[in-house]
Design an enzyme around this catalytic site. Structure first.
Site, mmCIF file in Angstrom:
data_model
loop_
_atom_site.group_PDB
_atom_site.id
_atom_site.type_symbol
_atom_site.label_atom_id
_atom_site.label_comp_id
_atom_site.label_asym_id
_atom_site.label_seq_id
_atom_site.Cartn_x
_atom_site.Cartn_y
_atom_site.Cartn_z
ATOM 1 N N GLY A 235 47.775 49.136 20.577
ATOM 2 C CA GLY A 235 47.046 48.264 19.658
ATOM 3 C C GLY A 235 45.780 48.936 19.157
ATOM 4 O O GLY A 235 45.524 48.986 17.976
ATOM 5 N N PHE A 236 44.994 49.436 20.103
ATOM 6 C CA PHE A 236 43.724 50.111 19.772
ATOM 7 C C PHE A 236 42.810 49.211 18.956
ATOM 8 O O PHE A 236 41.976 49.685 18.199
ATOM 9 C CB PHE A 236 43.988 51.436 19.046
ATOM 10 C CG PHE A 236 45.018 52.290 19.724
ATOM 11 C CD1 PHE A 236 44.760 52.832 20.981
ATOM 12 C CD2 PHE A 236 46.252 52.519 19.141
ATOM 13 C CE1 PHE A 236 45.714 53.601 21.622
ATOM 14 C CE2 PHE A 236 47.214 53.281 19.790
ATOM 15 C CZ PHE A 236 46.947 53.820 21.027
ATOM 16 N N ARG A 645 33.113 51.316 39.504
ATOM 17 C CA ARG A 645 34.247 51.446 40.418
ATOM 18 C C ARG A 645 35.508 51.754 39.620
ATOM 19 O O ARG A 645 35.798 51.093 38.620
ATOM 20 C CB ARG A 645 34.463 50.158 41.209
ATOM 21 C CG ARG A 645 35.556 50.300 42.281
ATOM 22 C CD ARG A 645 36.030 48.958 42.838
ATOM 23 N NE ARG A 645 34.958 48.186 43.430
ATOM 24 C CZ ARG A 645 34.488 48.387 44.672
ATOM 25 N NH1 ARG A 645 35.020 49.292 45.441
ATOM 26 N NH2 ARG A 645 33.495 47.649 45.138
ATOM 27 N N ASN A 648 41.929 52.544 39.667
ATOM 28 C CA ASN A 648 43.092 53.426 39.778
ATOM 29 C C ASN A 648 42.775 54.707 39.022
ATOM 30 O O ASN A 648 42.791 54.728 37.794
ATOM 31 C CB ASN A 648 44.335 52.734 39.188
ATOM 32 C CG ASN A 648 45.583 53.593 39.264
ATOM 33 O OD1 ASN A 648 45.520 54.805 39.478
ATOM 34 N ND2 ASN A 648 46.733 52.971 39.073
ATOM 35 N N LYS A 650 44.323 57.236 38.339
ATOM 36 C CA LYS A 650 45.361 57.765 37.448
ATOM 37 C C LYS A 650 45.336 57.057 36.091
ATOM 38 O O LYS A 650 45.301 57.712 35.044
ATOM 39 C CB LYS A 650 46.736 57.616 38.104
ATOM 40 C CG LYS A 650 47.831 58.246 37.291
ATOM 41 C CD LYS A 650 49.142 58.313 38.043
ATOM 42 C CE LYS A 650 50.142 59.147 37.239
ATOM 43 N NZ LYS A 650 51.432 59.244 37.931
ATOM 44 N N LYS A 716 33.224 49.189 35.227
ATOM 45 C CA LYS A 716 32.708 49.226 33.868
ATOM 46 C C LYS A 716 33.904 49.647 32.996
ATOM 47 O O LYS A 716 34.928 50.080 33.508
ATOM 48 C CB LYS A 716 31.543 50.203 33.760
ATOM 49 C CG LYS A 716 30.446 49.924 34.804
ATOM 50 C CD LYS A 716 29.098 50.519 34.426
ATOM 51 C CE LYS A 716 28.846 51.872 34.979
ATOM 52 N NZ LYS A 716 27.432 52.311 34.824
ATOM 53 N N GLY A 717 33.758 49.515 31.688
ATOM 54 C CA GLY A 717 34.923 49.742 30.831
ATOM 55 C C GLY A 717 35.262 51.209 30.648
ATOM 56 O O GLY A 717 34.376 52.047 30.531
ATOM 57 N N VAL A 718 36.557 51.526 30.619
ATOM 58 C CA VAL A 718 36.983 52.901 30.328
ATOM 59 C C VAL A 718 37.795 53.018 29.041
ATOM 60 O O VAL A 718 38.017 54.117 28.557
ATOM 61 C CB VAL A 718 37.822 53.528 31.476
ATOM 62 C CG1 VAL A 718 36.961 53.780 32.690
ATOM 63 C CG2 VAL A 718 39.028 52.671 31.822
ATOM 64 N N GLU A 720 37.411 52.396 25.823
ATOM 65 C CA GLU A 720 36.850 52.913 24.577
ATOM 66 C C GLU A 720 35.803 53.995 24.797
ATOM 67 O O GLU A 720 35.405 54.680 23.858
ATOM 68 C CB GLU A 720 36.215 51.762 23.786
ATOM 69 C CG GLU A 720 37.220 50.711 23.400
ATOM 70 C CD GLU A 720 36.540 49.444 22.909
ATOM 71 O OE1 GLU A 720 36.716 49.117 21.740
ATOM 72 O OE2 GLU A 720 35.848 48.788 23.698
HETATM 73 MO MO1 MOS Z 1 39.569 47.579 21.218
HETATM 74 S S1 MOS Z 1 38.967 47.976 19.295
HETATM 75 O O1 MOS Z 1 38.299 46.760 21.867
HETATM 76 O O2 MOS Z 1 41.090 47.003 21.269
#
Ligand code: MOS
Length: 759
Positions: A235-236, A645, A648, A650, A716-718, A720
């Protein structure tokens, strides 16, 4: 049981739990959905760029074999605009007037017995247009800037004064091209009415959002709408909004009284499900001779379609990127006759970080200071606005460890000074960052008498791996072997989850799953606490260890009972509890964190003492440039990442590699091109060039840092993060290799040859 296994599955590298299904072709994507009586729809799209439909002749199409209906603006009832969601406004509903606002706008939908019949009949729809002059340039005097609450002006200190007083200034303009998301899975919608109840299989990153939008558009109760999407073929960001083909499929199903399926073609994917808009950004940076930042001004203009609104975060990260006393940002959107843009991986922040991190690099050369040294010197040790310490921030370690692993010390700072055979070699670095984001999320968890656990939430897995990491997390929290845990998602009938977007799902869903599983174990504790027949009699959550599908009194292996035995003795088929995540920085006294099967009281730092940090990256890039041909190879990348943290390593590493691959595309290859008339030229993956395996070579990902303290899970987010900064790191490496500064993405061969080296 002497061989007690207390699994800490979280943190170990694991294959995807759905990998086998996917490679066997057994995962059902929306495009795969079929059912008896299914009719098929084809879309007719505008061949002009701007104007109106003067006449639309549908007779021939209606008489064509198998045709059930032809839908145009002339026979479409009023459809309501879906309300603004937490992630902003939805696109306007389709077929509400004769206006044509962009090339490729849907103008008719043909519904037939088969897809081939629908496609054939669609060619018979005859549209007469009245053209007017499209807006194709930011400088067109007829265009208008869009002001809305999503990108407020930001000001700290006195930027103008500080720039004027600075020893050294960089003032440059950077541009980024339109990019198109291009998930491999073509977007598809299957709509089924059953009386007033609506079921929709849809390529979406947000089942609950799609449900609410469709309910509003058709004026029906959201409780009567169910959106299903167990698998998404990428989707991106394209699946974050409810695009016009979705309500059109629903409308077609209502008109024909048949289930209806629509599948976008690859060409339609370029005009119908959003894209990353182009930008023109001006950066002014002032600094002292010793490299202390004095002022940053970031002014962005980006394109937006002729109607609707879109949050675009181009300057969003700039105020907090560095410890700089004077910062101002402005972000304006300019209406253009372009297909409606949307979100694409790190929307805005990918483009904004290119401009900012390129300009910082230019400053380093102007001052003769090493690019890492300057970044370290201006590191924001505290939040620049509040002055609060970050909840976690290992960016300095990312610079240090990344430089070490990359071998930065081998770099000769002089541009065009390093060679490898006939190639110019360049080293570049840039900072990446993505803000903290954790929307609310709910989940539900059951343990059944057969000893299996089923945990679910109405989220999606567009590829990053929520199926996998949530299965791992639930297994740890419940002490149930991972092969006896199933995680379900992709159904709006499940508890409300946010979109998979903004890199916020792992935190949102993970904390919800964690909290829900803790509650479920607590429910079992309550079940047997007073149970004379249970070896666990008298147990408390703080005194137990979960393992092997049951509960043990910590330190007393003999006092163990399986969940299945507890349920059986109490004549229960299952125990089920619902739960939700606490907002970051908020925990109740009952919040527990599960570690090695034990339940440990957990509190966040008290509200107001920490600034909630996002994720950080330091990207190190080596490019090889063929000096006569201008061809650029990204020979290697080291990305040192602080993402809290890592559940996973991988799947997390795959996200970073994916972001780097997409960043290589953004930097060197990807460009959605329209001709002078505004007609789209790049309508297939032959013309729109993305990075392939041969373009993505030696990539090293280092995970650095500690769990973030604001939530029990500490992620935390990976998703983007990696595409922020990477394009600048590549551009900076190209400058170091060649002495040529390209301020316009993509850095095409034409641009390389058009601007001869200056150094
Ligand atoms: Mo993304 S642009 O937060 O799917």
């Amino acid at each position: 049981m002497s061989t007690a296994t207390i699994a800490d599955i979280v943190g170990t590298a694991r294959d995807r739990v759905d990998g086998r299904l996917k490679v066997m072709g057994a995962a059902t994507y929306p495009i795969d959905v079929t059912l008896p009586g299914l009719a098929h729809a084809a879309l007719v799209q505008s061949t002009i760029i701007s104007g109106r439909i003067r006449d639309i002749a549908v007779d021939a199409a209606e008489r064509a074999p198998g045709v059930l209906a032809v839908i145009t603006h002339l026979n479409t009832p009023p459809l309501a605009l879906a309300p603004v969601t937490a992630i902003g406004p939805q696109p306007l509903p389709p077929f509400q007037s004769d206006a044509v606002l962009h090339y490729g706008q849907h103008v008719a939908m043909v519904v037939a017995e088969t897809r081939e019949q629908a496609n054939a009949a669609a060619t018979l729809v005859d549209v007469a247009y009245e053209r007017d002059t499209p807006l194709l340039s930011f400088d067109d005097p007829r265009t208008s800037p869009v002001f809305h609450p999503w990108t407020p002006d930001y000001d700290r200190g006195n930027v103008r004064g500080a720039l004027a007083a600075a020893d050294v200034q960089v003032n440059e303009t950077y541009t980024t091209a339109e990019n198109t998301n291009n998930p491999i899975g073509l977007f598809a919608t299957v709509a089924i009415w059953n009386g007033d109840a609506l079921t929709v299989h849809d390529t979406t990153q947000n089942p609950h959002g799609a449900r609410d939008a469709l309910a509003a558009t058709f004026g029906i109760d959201p409780a009567g709408v169910r959106v299903l999407v167990p698998f998404v073929g990428g989707g991106f960001g394209a699946g974050l909004r409810v695009w016009p083909h979705v309500p059109l499929a629903v409308l077609a199903a209502r008109i024909t009284k048949r289930p209806v399926k629509v599948v976008l073609t690859r060409a339609q994917m370029f005009t119908s499900v959003g894209h990353r808009p182009n930008t023109i950004q001006q950066l002014s940076i002032g600094a002292s001779r010793d490299g202390q930042l004095a002022a940053i001004e970031h002014v962005s203009r980006s394109s937006i379609g002729m109607e609707g609104e879109l949050i675009n975060l181009i300057t969003y990260g700039t105020p907090h990127a560095y410890a700089c006393p004077n910062v101002s940002t402005r972000a304006t959107q300019i209406r253009q006759s372009i297909p409606t843009p949307g979100w694409m991986r790190a929307p805005g922040e990918a483009e904004g970080s290119f401009a900012l991190e390129s300009a910082i690099d230019e400053l380093c050369y102007a001052l003769g200071i090493d690019p890492i040294e300057l970044r370290v010197k201006n590191h924001a040790h505290v939040h620049p606005d509040s002055g609060l310490p970050w909840s976690s921030n290992a960016l300095l370690d990312c610079y240090r460890q990344g430089a070490e692993r990359f071998g930065w010390s081998a770099r000769n700072p002089e541009p065009r000074s390093m060679r490898n055979g006939g190639h110019l070699v360049g080293y570049g670095i840039a900072r990446g960052a993505l803000g903290a984001y954790q929307p609310p999320c709910k989940a539900i968890a059951s343990i059944r008498r057969d000893g299996t656990a089923f945990v679910r939430s109405g989220a999606t897995d567009i590829g990053p791996g929520p199926y996998t990491v949530m299965t791992m997390l639930a297994a740890d929290c419940l002490g149930v072997p991972i092969d006896r845990v199933r995680f379900g998602l992709g159904d709006s009938a499940m508890p409300k989850a946010p979109q998979e977007g903004g890199s916020g799902l792992t935190g949102a869903l993970g904390n919800a799953v964690h909290a829900t599983c803790v509650s479920l174990v607590r429910a079992f504790v309550n079940l047997v606490r007073e149970d004379e027949r249970s070896p666990l009699k008298g147990c408390r959550l703080e005194g137990i260890t979960v393992r092997d599908g049951g509960i043990q009194i910590t330190g007393e292996p003999a006092r163990f009972e399986t969940y299945a035995d507890m349920l059986t003795r109490h004549s229960l088929d299952e125990l089920t509890v619902e739960g939700e995540s606490a907002p970051p920085g908020e925990t109740s006294s009952a919040t527990m964190i599960v570690q090695a099967g034990r339940f440990i009281p957990y509190t966040t730092p008290s509200t107001g003492t920490r600034a909630h940090a996002g994720a950080y990256a330091a990207h190190f890039v080596e490019v090889h440039v063929e000096p006569d041909l201008g061809t650029i190879r990204v020979a290697r990348v080291v990305s040192a990442v602080d993402a809290g943290r890592i559940l996973n390593p991988k799947t997390a590493r795959s996200q970073i590699i994916g972001g780097i691959a997409m960043g290589i595309g953004m930097a060197l290859l990807e460009e959605t091109v329209s001709d002078r008339t505004g007609r789209l030229v790049t309508t297939s993956l032959a013309e729109y060039v993305v990075a392939v395996n041969a373009d993505v070579r030696d990539v090293v990902v280092l995970f650095i840092g500690e769990p973030d303290s604001m939530t029990p899970l500490g992620t935390k987010g990976v998703g983007e993060l990696a595409i922020t900064g990477i394009a600048a790191a590549i551009a900076n490496a190209v400058y170091h290799a060649t002495g040529t500064r390209i301020r316009s993405l993509p850095i095409s061969i034409e641009k390389m040859l058009g601007q001869p080296a200056t150094a």
